[in-house]
Design a protein around this motif. Structure first.
Motif, PDB file in Angstrom:
ATOM      1  N   ALA A 243     -20.592   5.748 -11.353  1.00  0.00           N
ATOM      2  CA  ALA A 243     -20.650   6.709 -10.252  1.00  0.00           C
ATOM      3  C   ALA A 243     -19.382   7.543 -10.197  1.00  0.00           C
ATOM      4  O   ALA A 243     -19.420   8.761  -9.958  1.00  0.00           O
ATOM      5  N   ASP A 244     -18.242   6.913 -10.437  1.00  0.00           N
ATOM      6  CA  ASP A 244     -16.966   7.623 -10.413  1.00  0.00           C
ATOM      7  C   ASP A 244     -16.856   8.586 -11.589  1.00  0.00           C
ATOM      8  O   ASP A 244     -16.390   9.711 -11.445  1.00  0.00           O
ATOM      9  N   ILE A 245     -17.285   8.140 -12.761  1.00  0.00           N
ATOM     10  CA  ILE A 245     -17.236   8.994 -13.957  1.00  0.00           C
ATOM     11  C   ILE A 245     -18.062  10.253 -13.748  1.00  0.00           C
ATOM     12  O   ILE A 245     -17.613  11.369 -14.041  1.00  0.00           O
ATOM     13  N   VAL A 246     -19.266  10.104 -13.226  1.00  0.00           N
ATOM     14  CA  VAL A 246     -20.138  11.256 -13.003  1.00  0.00           C
ATOM     15  C   VAL A 246     -19.535  12.188 -11.949  1.00  0.00           C
ATOM     16  O   VAL A 246     -19.526  13.413 -12.103  1.00  0.00           O
ATOM     17  N   ALA A 247     -19.001  11.603 -10.880  1.00  0.00           N
ATOM     18  CA  ALA A 247     -18.418  12.414  -9.807  1.00  0.00           C
ATOM     19  C   ALA A 247     -17.244  13.247 -10.291  1.00  0.00           C
ATOM     20  O   ALA A 247     -17.004  14.360  -9.809  1.00  0.00           O
ATOM     21  N   ARG A 248     -16.508  12.736 -11.272  1.00  0.00           N
ATOM     22  CA  ARG A 248     -15.322  13.421 -11.775  1.00  0.00           C
ATOM     23  C   ARG A 248     -15.595  14.286 -13.009  1.00  0.00           C
ATOM     24  O   ARG A 248     -14.661  14.821 -13.589  1.00  0.00           O
ATOM     25  N   SER A 249     -16.848  14.390 -13.406  1.00  0.00           N
ATOM     26  CA  SER A 249     -17.157  15.084 -14.662  1.00  0.00           C
ATOM     27  C   SER A 249     -17.314  16.585 -14.510  1.00  0.00           C
ATOM     28  O   SER A 249     -17.620  17.277 -15.489  1.00  0.00           O
ATOM     29  N   GLY A 250     -17.168  17.086 -13.318  1.00  0.00           N
ATOM     30  CA  GLY A 250     -17.322  18.527 -13.120  1.00  0.00           C
ATOM     31  C   GLY A 250     -18.731  19.017 -13.374  1.00  0.00           C
ATOM     32  O   GLY A 250     -18.927  20.141 -13.827  1.00  0.00           O
ATOM     33  N   GLY A 251     -19.705  18.166 -13.105  1.00  0.00           N
ATOM     34  CA  GLY A 251     -21.093  18.559 -13.280  1.00  0.00           C
ATOM     35  C   GLY A 251     -21.607  18.459 -14.693  1.00  0.00           C
ATOM     36  O   GLY A 251     -22.730  18.892 -14.987  1.00  0.00           O
ATOM     37  N   GLN A 252     -20.827  17.876 -15.608  1.00  0.00           N
ATOM     38  CA  GLN A 252     -21.236  17.783 -17.004  1.00  0.00           C
ATOM     39  C   GLN A 252     -22.096  16.563 -17.298  1.00  0.00           C
ATOM     40  O   GLN A 252     -22.744  16.507 -18.339  1.00  0.00           O
ATOM     41  N   LEU A 253     -22.103  15.591 -16.401  1.00  0.00           N
ATOM     42  CA  LEU A 253     -22.840  14.348 -16.614  1.00  0.00           C
ATOM     43  C   LEU A 253     -23.723  14.054 -15.414  1.00  0.00           C
ATOM     44  O   LEU A 253     -23.468  14.519 -14.304  1.00  0.00           O
ATOM     45  N   ARG A 254     -24.759  13.244 -15.665  1.00  0.00           N
ATOM     46  CA  ARG A 254     -25.586  12.773 -14.553  1.00  0.00           C
ATOM     47  C   ARG A 254     -25.890  11.296 -14.713  1.00  0.00           C
ATOM     48  O   ARG A 254     -25.944  10.772 -15.839  1.00  0.00           O
ATOM     49  N   LEU A 255     -26.070  10.625 -13.593  1.00  0.00           N
ATOM     50  CA  LEU A 255     -26.414   9.211 -13.564  1.00  0.00           C
ATOM     51  C   LEU A 255     -27.928   9.074 -13.507  1.00  0.00           C
ATOM     52  O   LEU A 255     -28.587   9.736 -12.693  1.00  0.00           O
ATOM     53  N   VAL A 256     -28.493   8.242 -14.383  1.00  0.00           N
ATOM     54  CA  VAL A 256     -29.934   7.992 -14.366  1.00  0.00           C
ATOM     55  C   VAL A 256     -30.192   6.889 -13.350  1.00  0.00           C
ATOM     56  O   VAL A 256     -29.968   5.704 -13.609  1.00  0.00           O
ATOM     57  N   SER A 257     -30.626   7.271 -12.177  1.00  0.00           N
ATOM     58  CA  SER A 257     -30.782   6.330 -11.069  1.00  0.00           C
ATOM     59  C   SER A 257     -31.851   5.283 -11.366  1.00  0.00           C
ATOM     60  O   SER A 257     -32.961   5.613 -11.805  1.00  0.00           O
ATOM     61  N   GLY A 258     -31.490   4.017 -11.125  1.00  0.00           N
ATOM     62  CA  GLY A 258     -32.457   2.934 -11.208  1.00  0.00           C
ATOM     63  C   GLY A 258     -32.843   2.501 -12.600  1.00  0.00           C
ATOM     64  O   GLY A 258     -33.771   1.689 -12.756  1.00  0.00           O
ATOM     65  N   PHE A 259     -32.174   2.996 -13.635  1.00  0.00           N
ATOM     66  CA  PHE A 259     -32.568   2.613 -14.998  1.00  0.00           C
ATOM     67  C   PHE A 259     -32.324   1.120 -15.224  1.00  0.00           C
ATOM     68  O   PHE A 259     -33.153   0.424 -15.811  1.00  0.00           O
ATOM     69  N   PHE A 260     -31.193   0.630 -14.786  1.00  0.00           N
ATOM     70  CA  PHE A 260     -30.889  -0.806 -14.817  1.00  0.00           C
ATOM     71  C   PHE A 260     -30.788  -1.320 -13.378  1.00  0.00           C
ATOM     72  O   PHE A 260     -30.460  -0.555 -12.473  1.00  0.00           O
ATOM     73  N   GLN A 261     -31.038  -2.591 -13.204  1.00  0.00           N
ATOM     74  CA  GLN A 261     -30.879  -3.219 -11.894  1.00  0.00           C
ATOM     75  C   GLN A 261     -29.622  -4.082 -11.884  1.00  0.00           C
ATOM     76  O   GLN A 261     -29.266  -4.677 -12.904  1.00  0.00           O
ATOM     77  N   PRO A 262     -28.921  -4.162 -10.721  1.00  0.00           N
ATOM     78  CA  PRO A 262     -27.772  -5.077 -10.630  1.00  0.00           C
ATOM     79  C   PRO A 262     -28.208  -6.487 -11.004  1.00  0.00           C
ATOM     80  O   PRO A 262     -29.190  -7.001 -10.460  1.00  0.00           O
ATOM     81  N   ASP A 263     -27.491  -7.101 -11.925  1.00  0.00           N
ATOM     82  CA  ASP A 263     -27.967  -8.384 -12.437  1.00  0.00           C
ATOM     83  C   ASP A 263     -26.858  -9.413 -12.646  1.00  0.00           C
ATOM     84  O   ASP A 263     -27.109 -10.493 -13.188  1.00  0.00           O
ATOM     85  N   THR A 264     -25.667  -9.076 -12.237  1.00  0.00           N
ATOM     86  CA  THR A 264     -24.571 -10.013 -12.489  1.00  0.00           C
ATOM     87  C   THR A 264     -23.454  -9.759 -11.488  1.00  0.00           C
ATOM     88  O   THR A 264     -23.600  -8.950 -10.568  1.00  0.00           O
ATOM     89  N   GLN A 265     -22.353 -10.470 -11.661  1.00  0.00           N
ATOM     90  CA  GLN A 265     -21.214 -10.321 -10.773  1.00  0.00           C
ATOM     91  C   GLN A 265     -19.948 -10.061 -11.576  1.00  0.00           C
ATOM     92  O   GLN A 265     -19.798 -10.561 -12.692  1.00  0.00           O
ATOM     93  N   PHE A 266     -19.048  -9.272 -11.003  1.00  0.00           N
ATOM     94  CA  PHE A 266     -17.695  -9.211 -11.506  1.00  0.00           C
ATOM     95  C   PHE A 266     -16.955 -10.465 -11.066  1.00  0.00           C
ATOM     96  O   PHE A 266     -17.187 -10.979  -9.970  1.00  0.00           O
ATOM     97  N   GLY A 267     -16.061 -10.940 -11.919  1.00  0.00           N
ATOM     98  CA  GLY A 267     -15.250 -12.092 -11.547  1.00  0.00           C
ATOM     99  C   GLY A 267     -13.787 -11.841 -11.821  1.00  0.00           C
ATOM    100  O   GLY A 267     -13.425 -10.999 -12.650  1.00  0.00           O
ATOM    101  N   MET A 268     -12.940 -12.574 -11.112  1.00  0.00           N
ATOM    102  CA  MET A 268     -11.528 -12.654 -11.472  1.00  0.00           C
ATOM    103  C   MET A 268     -11.373 -13.928 -12.293  1.00  0.00           C
ATOM    104  O   MET A 268     -11.900 -14.981 -11.914  1.00  0.00           O
ATOM    105  N   PHE A 269     -10.654 -13.829 -13.414  1.00  0.00           N
ATOM    106  CA  PHE A 269     -10.632 -14.910 -14.385  1.00  0.00           C
ATOM    107  C   PHE A 269      -9.237 -15.485 -14.580  1.00  0.00           C
ATOM    108  O   PHE A 269      -8.224 -14.792 -14.413  1.00  0.00           O
ATOM    109  N   LEU A 270      -9.243 -16.773 -14.932  1.00  0.00           N
ATOM    110  CA  LEU A 270      -8.012 -17.523 -15.158  1.00  0.00           C
ATOM    111  C   LEU A 270      -8.185 -18.379 -16.398  1.00  0.00           C
ATOM    112  O   LEU A 270      -9.302 -18.576 -16.892  1.00  0.00           O
ATOM    113  N   ALA A 271      -7.086 -18.941 -16.888  1.00  0.00           N
ATOM    114  CA  ALA A 271      -7.168 -19.880 -18.002  1.00  0.00           C
ATOM    115  C   ALA A 271      -8.029 -21.070 -17.605  1.00  0.00           C
ATOM    116  O   ALA A 271      -8.061 -21.485 -16.444  1.00  0.00           O
TER     117      ALA A 271
END
Length: 282
Positions: free
Chosen positions: A215-243
């Protein structure tokens, strides 16, 4: 298309100069909410003066340089890292590396925690400890002048797909290419900036990127890119990782839960136009 325009837009969006494995610098300044110390710093930190985070600051809105290529490291993950350190009465120190250097950095003992843009995958959890903090998933980016209808994976057959090397998104692209057969390929690049340039300048047809960054990449692209809405579904989580087996793992989970419960993480999310409803700590 003017190549200078392409490079300029991408530089503003995501390109940075990485500092390799330079010595981390303590950083207590930020736009992050003020957090009072509420718990003793855990045993096992690599420095008595700070909590050290391995970070790849070329991934807005999670972690990036405020001036594009230099200055303070900001973003949701960076400010969350500062909040965690402050919760333990410490400063945050950032060990800057490439995306591929994040996991080796933690395993080599150069940092305590990786806060940035890594999925809670089964393979990663076999070798690292992880604490989830945000729901996410892949997203598809194409050029704005590409009017093709993208509904499912088969619509990518015959195309060149761009993705960051070593990422789960690259793996998704490789799976799609394998299912499509000949004529479909995945070009992997070390930096997010390179993956974006490949699509903008026509070297690739589509980019698979994590939704929060897409979303950020598209917003900053000056109209050169578009996001394909709904192509993938949220399916995982970001994590903070340690040893694996780190003494800091349990305290990190407690700190994130406390910062979630008191609204600190939600406040940081809003600062970077992220939906607090996607925060999932546990």
């Amino acid at each position: 298309m003017n190549k200078l325009t392409v490079v300029g837009v991408t530089a503003v969006a995501v390109s940075v100069v990485l500092a390799g494995c330079s010595s981390p610098a303590a950083d207590s300044s930020s736009s992050a909410p003020s957090v009072a110390a509420r718990a003793a710093a855990p045993e096992g930190l690599i420095s008595s003066d700070a909590v050290t985070f391995c970070i790849d600051p070329e991934y807005p809105p999670l972690e990036y340089y405020e001036n594009g290529t230099d200055g303070e490291i900001i973003g949701f993950d960076a400010d969350a890292a500062r909040a965690i350190a402050a919760y333990w009465g410490k400063d945050a120190a950032f060990e800057v590396t490439t995306f591929e250097g994040l996991q080796p950095g933690i395993q080599a003992g150069r940092c305590d925690i990786i806060p940035g843009g890594l999925y809670m995958s089964a393979s990663r959890l076999e070798v690292l400890d992880g604490v989830q903090y945000m729901q996410t998933g892949p997203a598809l980016i194409v050029r704005a002048d590409d009017d093709k209808k993208y509904a499912d994976d088969k619509d990518l057959c015959g195309l060149k797909i761009s993705a960051q090397s070593g990422s789960s998104n690259a793996g998704i692209g490789e799976d799609i290419a394998a299912a499509c057969g000949d004529g479909t390929s995945v070009d992997q690049y070390p930096k997010t900036a390179d993956t974006v340039v490949a699509v903008v300048n026509g070297s690739a047809d589509a980019l698979i990127e994590t939704d929060v960054a897409a979303a950020d990449i598209v917003a900053r692209s000056g109209g050169q890119l578009r996001l394909v809405s709904g192509f993938f579904q949220p399916d995982t989580q970001f994590g903070m990782f340690l040893a694996k087996g780190s003494a800091v793992s349990g305290p990190l989970g407690e700190a994130l839960q406390a910062l979630y419960d008191d609204g600190t993480l939600a406040e940081i999310a809003k600062t970077y136009n992220l939906d607090p409803a996607n925060l999932v700590v546990g």
